[in-house]
Design an enzyme around this catalytic site. Structure first.
Site, PDB file in Angstrom:
ATOM      1  N   ALA A   1      36.561  20.248  15.941  1.00  0.00           N
ATOM      2  CA  ALA A   1      35.487  20.283  14.941  1.00  0.00           C
ATOM      3  C   ALA A   1      35.633  19.062  14.057  1.00  0.00           C
ATOM      4  O   ALA A   1      36.270  19.105  13.009  1.00  0.00           O
ATOM      5  CB  ALA A   1      35.560  21.577  14.121  1.00  0.00           C
TER       6      ALA A   1
ATOM      7  N   PRO B   1      33.106  15.227   9.173  1.00  0.00           N
ATOM      8  CA  PRO B   1      32.479  13.904   9.222  1.00  0.00           C
ATOM      9  C   PRO B   1      33.354  12.801   9.810  1.00  0.00           C
ATOM     10  O   PRO B   1      32.885  11.696  10.010  1.00  0.00           O
ATOM     11  CB  PRO B   1      32.171  13.622   7.754  1.00  0.00           C
ATOM     12  CG  PRO B   1      33.254  14.337   7.010  1.00  0.00           C
ATOM     13  CD  PRO B   1      33.506  15.600   7.781  1.00  0.00           C
TER      14      PRO B   1
ATOM     15  N   SER C   1      37.035  12.253   8.878  1.00  0.00           N
ATOM     16  CA  SER C   1      38.245  11.830   8.161  1.00  0.00           C
ATOM     17  C   SER C   1      39.484  12.044   9.022  1.00  0.00           C
ATOM     18  O   SER C   1      40.293  11.124   9.198  1.00  0.00           O
ATOM     19  CB  SER C   1      38.368  12.589   6.843  1.00  0.00           C
ATOM     20  OG  SER C   1      38.396  13.991   7.050  1.00  0.00           O
TER      21      SER C   1
ATOM     22  N   ASP D   1      40.566  21.860  13.220  1.00  0.00           N
ATOM     23  CA  ASP D   1      40.306  22.027  11.792  1.00  0.00           C
ATOM     24  C   ASP D   1      39.053  22.890  11.712  1.00  0.00           C
ATOM     25  O   ASP D   1      37.931  22.391  11.723  1.00  0.00           O
ATOM     26  CB  ASP D   1      40.104  20.662  11.124  1.00  0.00           C
ATOM     27  CG  ASP D   1      39.935  20.786   9.624  1.00  0.00           C
ATOM     28  OD1 ASP D   1      40.760  21.456   8.995  1.00  0.00           O
ATOM     29  OD2 ASP D   1      38.956  20.219   9.092  1.00  0.00           O
TER      30      ASP D   1
ATOM     31  N   CYS E   1      40.362  24.727   5.216  1.00  0.00           N
ATOM     32  CA  CYS E   1      40.397  24.406   3.790  1.00  0.00           C
ATOM     33  C   CYS E   1      40.084  25.672   2.996  1.00  0.00           C
ATOM     34  O   CYS E   1      39.382  25.628   1.985  1.00  0.00           O
ATOM     35  CB  CYS E   1      39.446  23.272   3.441  1.00  0.00           C
ATOM     36  SG  CYS E   1      37.733  23.553   3.914  1.00  0.00           S
TER      37      CYS E   1
END
Length: 483
Positions: free
Chosen positions: A130, A133, A135, A199, A252
């Protein structure tokens, strides 16, 4: 302090049920209402850490190292400077030398650093399930030093475009982008990847310091629904992992529903085939955020960061999978003709004193692409949205070079490069031609650099350089000026 941060009472009641006993609920709430420190990661594909430190000093930026990431820094600029020129419009950012990335989000790729650095050569593949954007994807690309194959997947079509743009800016040349629900990888790419980062999409409970409204729609029911998606993704990722490989799972968010319980599902599903790799020694003081199982459960108040969860597993043995799938359809590329390939390489040598590019030149209609060397064994497993780097467009008289060739390989050029001044860089990113201080006798294409890093292509024209920046990358507003 942002007292407007929305923290619902039912969320606080839930946190009370699982916050570790050595942490304070009051400290947690207070941390959530504190502004998040700006942090950046140096892109070592384009700039060394030492050079970044020198540039920061020139601009009077206050930087301090992030303990767990050798390339990461917390950065302080004056409020006046940030208001006049956002960090995303600075030369260092536009050139791809830095990526604005929250400090704790640098942890998941770093959990694979040791494995990546231990691999020799290019015969390996890593999956980012996944990716947008970008990073962590670009961080993986830098750790890989553009070796091997990096498959970056993103389910959202709009986010896929952002991911592609970031890979170009950061000079990631070994990447293949795909556009699927991550659940397909276990079926279509069974035991294909040396290492995998998942992630996972999550409820984002750890992001309230960045987004005061992150918890506006929070509910236990939503956590449970998201956890079911995460379980399907972690199962698929483990099936796609080679025996002996490592899987890093991260979110997160804070709730055990989306973290520890998802990890428990993996352990129950695959039993002795799964080994937990403890992360308590990943960096100094990692033990402050390590659970009894060996996972990192980063609460905002521990390291003054966003909340994050990271778990690492090793696949000890192969597992059974009786529902593997095979992609249908013909691969739409063919090898670039040998004679044409020689002419293309000869042009790069003549114009830039650049040796043959690392990878395989492939043609689709009039497009010329450079594929990562390790793609061959995986190219027919799934349909890719984008493969490698588009280096040129084929014409009857040869190949017209594309922007990406410069951003990905411009550092290999030994001639016909032009370092942009501050004012020239502003013109370039606003799509204007670049005026030269004196006439030039140079002809043909030129690679433009900023902060020592390649940013694009132009064409010599006596008193100016014609701007070849793609229209979709032309910036609006104020750029690269300092208060």
């Amino acid at each position: 302090m942002d007292k407007n941060t929305y923290i619902p009472e039912n969320f606080i009641d839930d946190v009370k049920s699982y916050i570790p006993p050595h942490l304070s609920l009051e400290d947690f709430i207070d941390s959530c209402q504190q502004p998040l420190r700006l942090s950046v990661r140096v892109n070592t594909l384009k700039m060394s850490v030492a050079d970044f430190e020198k540039e920061a000093q020139k601009m009077s930026w206050q930087i301090s190292p992030i303990p767990w990431c050798p390339e990461g820094f917390w950065l302080t600029r004056s409020k006046e400077e940030e208001a006049a020129l956002p960090i995303g419009n600075t030369a260092l950012h536009l050139s791809g030398c830095i990526y604005v990335q929250e400090a704790s989000s640098m942890l998941p790729p770093l959990a694979l650093r040791e494995e990546i650095h231990a691999i020799e050569g290019n015969e390996f593949a890593i999956l980012d399930v996944a990716a947008a954007p970008g990073s962590k994807t670009s961080q993986l690309g830098a750790l890989m030093d553009n070796r091997g194959l990096l498959v970056a997947n993103e389910f959202s079509s709009s986010r896929l475009k952002v991911l592609a743009a970031n890979m170009k800016r950061m000079g990631i040349s070994n990447c293949a982008l795909s556009h699927f629900d991550g659940k397909i990888f276990g079926d279509y790419m069974f035991e294909c990847f040396d290492h995998i980062l998942l992630d996972a999409p999550c409820s984002g409970e750890g992001t309230v310091r960045k987004d005061p409204n992150a918890l506006k729609n929070w509910s236990i029911e939503s956590n449970i629904e998201i956890a079911e998606v995460q379980k399907s993704l972690i199962k698929s990722a483990f099936l796609a992992l080679k025996p002996g490989g490592s899987l890093v799972y991260s979110t997160c968010t804070l709730t055990p529903l989306e973290n520890q319980q998802v990890c428990s599902y993996l352990l129950e599903e695959f039993g002795d085939a799964v080994e937990i790799i403890a992360l308590d020694h990943l960096f100094d003081n990692a033990n402050l955020a390590t659970t009894d199982q060996g996972y990192l459960h980063v609460w905002p108040q521990i390291f003054d960061s966003e909340g994050f969860f990271i778990a690492k597993f090793k696949k000890r043995v192969s597992v059974a999978h009786h529902d593997q799938q095979i992609k249908k359809g013909k691969f739409p590329f063919e090898a670039f003709a040998p004679k044409a390939q020689l002419a293309f390489n000869a042009y790069l040598k003549k114009q830039f004193k650049m040796n043959a590019l690392p990878g395989n030149l492939m043609q689709r209609d009039k497009e010329l692409w450079l594929f990562p060397e390790h793609l061959e064994s995986l190219r027919d497993k799934i349909k890719y949205a984008r493969l490698g780097v588009k280096v040129g467009t084929i014409h009857k008289n040869g190949v017209r070079l594309e922007h990406e060739l410069a951003t990905s390989f411009g550092q290999l050029a030994k001639q016909n490069t032009q370092a942009l001044t501050q004012s020239q860089a502003v013109d370039y990113f606003q799509g204007k031609d670049i005026r030269l201080e004196k006439l030039t006798s140079e002809t043909g294409e030129v690679i433009l650099t900023l902060c020592g890093a390649p940013v694009g292509l132009g064409k010599w024209q006596k008193a100016k350089i014609k701007n070849n920046l793609p229209r979709d990358l032309i910036a609006q507003g104020q750029l690269i000026t300092w208060v």
